[in-house]
Design an enzyme around this catalytic site. Structure first.
Site, PDB file in Angstrom:
ATOM      1  N   CYS A  49       0.825  -1.212   0.000  1.00 29.50           N
ATOM      2  CA  CYS A  49       0.000   0.000   0.000  1.00 29.50           C
ATOM      3  C   CYS A  49       0.856   1.257   0.000  1.00 29.50           C
ATOM      4  O   CYS A  49       1.830   1.371   0.754  1.00 29.50           O
ATOM      5  CB  CYS A  49      -0.922  -0.003   1.223  1.00 29.50           C
ATOM      6  SG  CYS A  49      -2.039   1.422   1.306  1.00 29.50           S
ATOM      7  N   CYS A  55      -0.199   5.573   7.339  1.00 30.47           N
ATOM      8  CA  CYS A  55      -1.553   5.239   7.776  1.00 30.47           C
ATOM      9  C   CYS A  55      -1.508   4.333   8.994  1.00 30.47           C
ATOM     10  O   CYS A  55      -0.777   3.333   9.019  1.00 30.47           O
ATOM     11  CB  CYS A  55      -2.306   4.563   6.629  1.00 30.47           C
ATOM     12  SG  CYS A  55      -3.952   3.977   7.078  1.00 30.47           S
ATOM     13  N   CYS A  58      -2.421  -0.063   9.444  1.00 29.76           N
ATOM     14  CA  CYS A  58      -1.504  -1.210   9.399  1.00 29.76           C
ATOM     15  C   CYS A  58      -0.163  -0.819  10.016  1.00 29.76           C
ATOM     16  O   CYS A  58       0.291   0.315   9.871  1.00 29.76           O
ATOM     17  CB  CYS A  58      -1.261  -1.666   7.959  1.00 29.76           C
ATOM     18  SG  CYS A  58      -2.713  -2.264   7.080  1.00 29.76           S
ATOM     19  N   CYS A 128      -6.565   0.673  -0.286  1.00 31.35           N
ATOM     20  CA  CYS A 128      -6.566  -0.044   0.996  1.00 31.35           C
ATOM     21  C   CYS A 128      -6.542  -1.537   0.701  1.00 31.35           C
ATOM     22  O   CYS A 128      -7.332  -2.029  -0.106  1.00 31.35           O
ATOM     23  CB  CYS A 128      -7.798   0.313   1.824  1.00 31.35           C
ATOM     24  SG  CYS A 128      -7.808  -0.456   3.466  1.00 31.35           S
ATOM     25  N   GLN A 231     -17.260  -9.639  14.572  1.00 34.01           N
ATOM     26  CA  GLN A 231     -15.892 -10.056  14.298  1.00 34.01           C
ATOM     27  C   GLN A 231     -15.449  -9.443  12.974  1.00 34.01           C
ATOM     28  O   GLN A 231     -16.210  -9.344  12.020  1.00 34.01           O
ATOM     29  CB  GLN A 231     -15.791 -11.578  14.255  1.00 34.01           C
ATOM     30  CG  GLN A 231     -16.078 -12.264  15.583  1.00 34.01           C
ATOM     31  CD  GLN A 231     -15.064 -11.916  16.667  1.00 34.01           C
ATOM     32  OE1 GLN A 231     -13.947 -11.492  16.389  1.00 34.01           O
ATOM     33  NE2 GLN A 231     -15.470 -12.079  17.924  1.00 34.01           N
ATOM     34  N   GLU A 276     -25.485 -10.746  27.951  1.00 33.95           N
ATOM     35  CA  GLU A 276     -24.856  -9.607  27.271  1.00 33.95           C
ATOM     36  C   GLU A 276     -25.384  -8.313  27.872  1.00 33.95           C
ATOM     37  O   GLU A 276     -26.581  -8.181  28.136  1.00 33.95           O
ATOM     38  CB  GLU A 276     -25.152  -9.661  25.773  1.00 33.95           C
ATOM     39  CG  GLU A 276     -24.815  -8.426  24.982  1.00 33.95           C
ATOM     40  CD  GLU A 276     -23.345  -8.057  25.062  1.00 33.95           C
ATOM     41  OE1 GLU A 276     -23.052  -6.865  25.310  1.00 33.95           O
ATOM     42  OE2 GLU A 276     -22.487  -8.952  24.888  1.00 33.95           O
ATOM     43  N   ASP A 322     -16.183 -14.361  26.174  1.00 34.78           N
ATOM     44  CA  ASP A 322     -15.619 -13.480  25.148  1.00 34.78           C
ATOM     45  C   ASP A 322     -15.739 -12.035  25.607  1.00 34.78           C
ATOM     46  O   ASP A 322     -16.537 -11.248  25.080  1.00 34.78           O
ATOM     47  CB  ASP A 322     -16.352 -13.694  23.817  1.00 34.78           C
ATOM     48  CG  ASP A 322     -15.761 -12.859  22.683  1.00 34.78           C
ATOM     49  OD1 ASP A 322     -14.639 -12.351  22.841  1.00 34.78           O
ATOM     50  OD2 ASP A 322     -16.431 -12.711  21.647  1.00 34.78           O
ATOM     51  N   CYS A 348      -9.498 -10.658  22.775  1.00 35.10           N
ATOM     52  CA  CYS A 348      -8.885  -9.742  21.814  1.00 35.10           C
ATOM     53  C   CYS A 348      -7.694  -9.026  22.437  1.00 35.10           C
ATOM     54  O   CYS A 348      -7.202  -8.039  21.875  1.00 35.10           O
ATOM     55  CB  CYS A 348      -9.912  -8.730  21.311  1.00 35.10           C
ATOM     56  SG  CYS A 348     -10.669  -7.736  22.610  1.00 35.10           S
TER      57      CYS A 348
END
Length: 390
Positions: A49, A55, A58, A128, A231, A276, A322, A348
């Site tokens: 890219c 940017c 990434c 992108c 996700q 939740e 999670d 995560c």
């Protein structure tokens, strides 16, 4: 001249030499001379890219797939080691380029894109390699729309690829008037938008939705609230779901904690209690499960303020957990003392997972295996699914 090889990539993406130097944008096998000049090694690739590395979307485009997968594994191993833990870690499941179905961009003064790493300055994205093509195709038309309607202050643009097509939520902007309404409608019609919602601080207001927007989880279409968590890639979701199913095995009753829209609850062949704290998400899950006759009991419950007790947990054969990035320390304390057969912990954040796992291990649990998942392609963000058992 003495050359120092890069041995690994640290948590923030810098290459590390044997003497502890951190060198930005290097890959394992690169050679560093005394003046800091870099000789690329076998794992160093040319970033695809034009916006890299400015940017902030990434950080690791200079790594090949082998070293990027190794980075994902090492991030988890390092987090475990910091807590005095070790566990079998599987090969990382990497999502391909051009597969992100959820992303947040920023718009301001005619610019639309991601923020510069460590800055509020925007990169006006013209290409992108992480976004799904259906979402990237919206960037130029959105930029033109903002310029036409005179967007003056910064706005956040949440893009999600739903079953019906792109779903857009714009926060911090809500143009009024007939001309604006016609421009928004014309934009949606011309670009195949499934839904457009605006939120000026009082909650999302849907301006365009020709048919109800859903996201299919398992094989169940679930009503998708604007801006709901999902996700990041279908491939990442599939890897996490497969790991969770393996972890709970043949359990007949499962508690799915921090269930969201039902990513795991609707994929498990069991009776599921789903808890939740986000009201719109749990109502969507409840509606979808009821419509398909799925054995899912959806409970609107804030697990930080009211975690399941040991007695409540003991009713289940297995648990799927999670939590958000902060982990779930209070809930983990009860899990450590309960009698369920196995736990699928999806995380995560390797650091908060390792902290919580340390409490579990101290209470007699073991980490059977960990599956790393790299669905945030070329970023330092690593996810995982782990099986814990007594």
């Amino acid at each position: 001249m003495s050359l120092s090889p890069i041995l690994r990539v640290a948590a923030r993406g810098d290459g590390v030499t044997g003497d502890g130097r951190h060198i930005a944008f290097t890959a394992p096998g690169d050679l560093i001379d005394a003046d800091g000049a870099i000789t690329p090694g076998p794992h160093h690739r040319t970033p695809p890219c034009r916006h890299f590395p400015e940017c902030g979307g990434c950080q690791l485009q200079h790594l090949d797939d082998e070293s990027y997968a190794a980075f994902c594994v090492d991030r988890i191993a390092s987090a475990l080691d910091a807590q005095g833990l070790a566990a079998p870690i599987r090969a990382a499941a990497l999502s391909p380029p051009d597969t992100r179905r959820r992303a947040t961009l920023h718009a301001e003064r005619g610019l639309l894109g991601f923020a510069v790493e460590g800055s509020h300055q925007l990169v006006d994205v013209r290409e992108c390699h992480i976004l799904a093509p259906e979402l990237f195709a919206l960037i130029a038309p959105l930029r033109s729309l903002f310029q036409r309607l005179g967007l003056k202050r910064r706005a956040d643009v949440h893009l999600t690829l739903a079953d019906q097509g792109p779903d857009i939520l714009i926060r911090g902007w809500s143009p009024e008037g007939l001309a604006a309404a016609e421009a928004l409608t014309g934009f949606c019609q011309a670009n195949g938008v499934a839904r457009l919602s605006l939120d000026d601080g009082l909650g999302p207001e849907t301006r365009w939705e020709p048919q109800p927007v859903t996201i299919t989880l398992g094989d169940v279409p679930v009503p998708l609230p604007p801006g709901a968590f999902l996700q990041a890639t279908r491939e990442g979701e599939a890897a996490l779901v497969a790991a969770a199913r393996e972890a709970v095995g043949a359990a007949r009753t499962v508690a799915d904690l921090f269930s969201g829209l039902g990513t795991f609850a609707l994929a498990l062949p069991a009776k599921v209690y789903a808890a939740e704290g986000a009201r719109d998400a749990i109502l969507s899950l409840k509606a979808a499960a009821n419509a398909r006759g799925r054995p899912v009991f959806a409970d609107h419950r804030d697990l930080y303020r009211r975690p399941l007790t040991i007695a409540e947990l003991n009713r289940f054969d297995a648990v799927v957990l999670d939590p958000p990035r902060a982990g779930a320390r209070d809930q983990v304390e009860a899990l450590a003392a309960c009698t369920v057969g196995s736990i699928a912990y999806v995380s995560c954040n390797p650091a908060s997972f390792a902290r919580d796992a340390k409490l579990m291990v101290a209470a007699g649990w073991r980490i059977d295996w960990i599956q790393p998942v790299g669905q945030f392609r070329w970023s330092t963000h690593v996810e995982l699914a782990a099986r814990l058992s007594r």
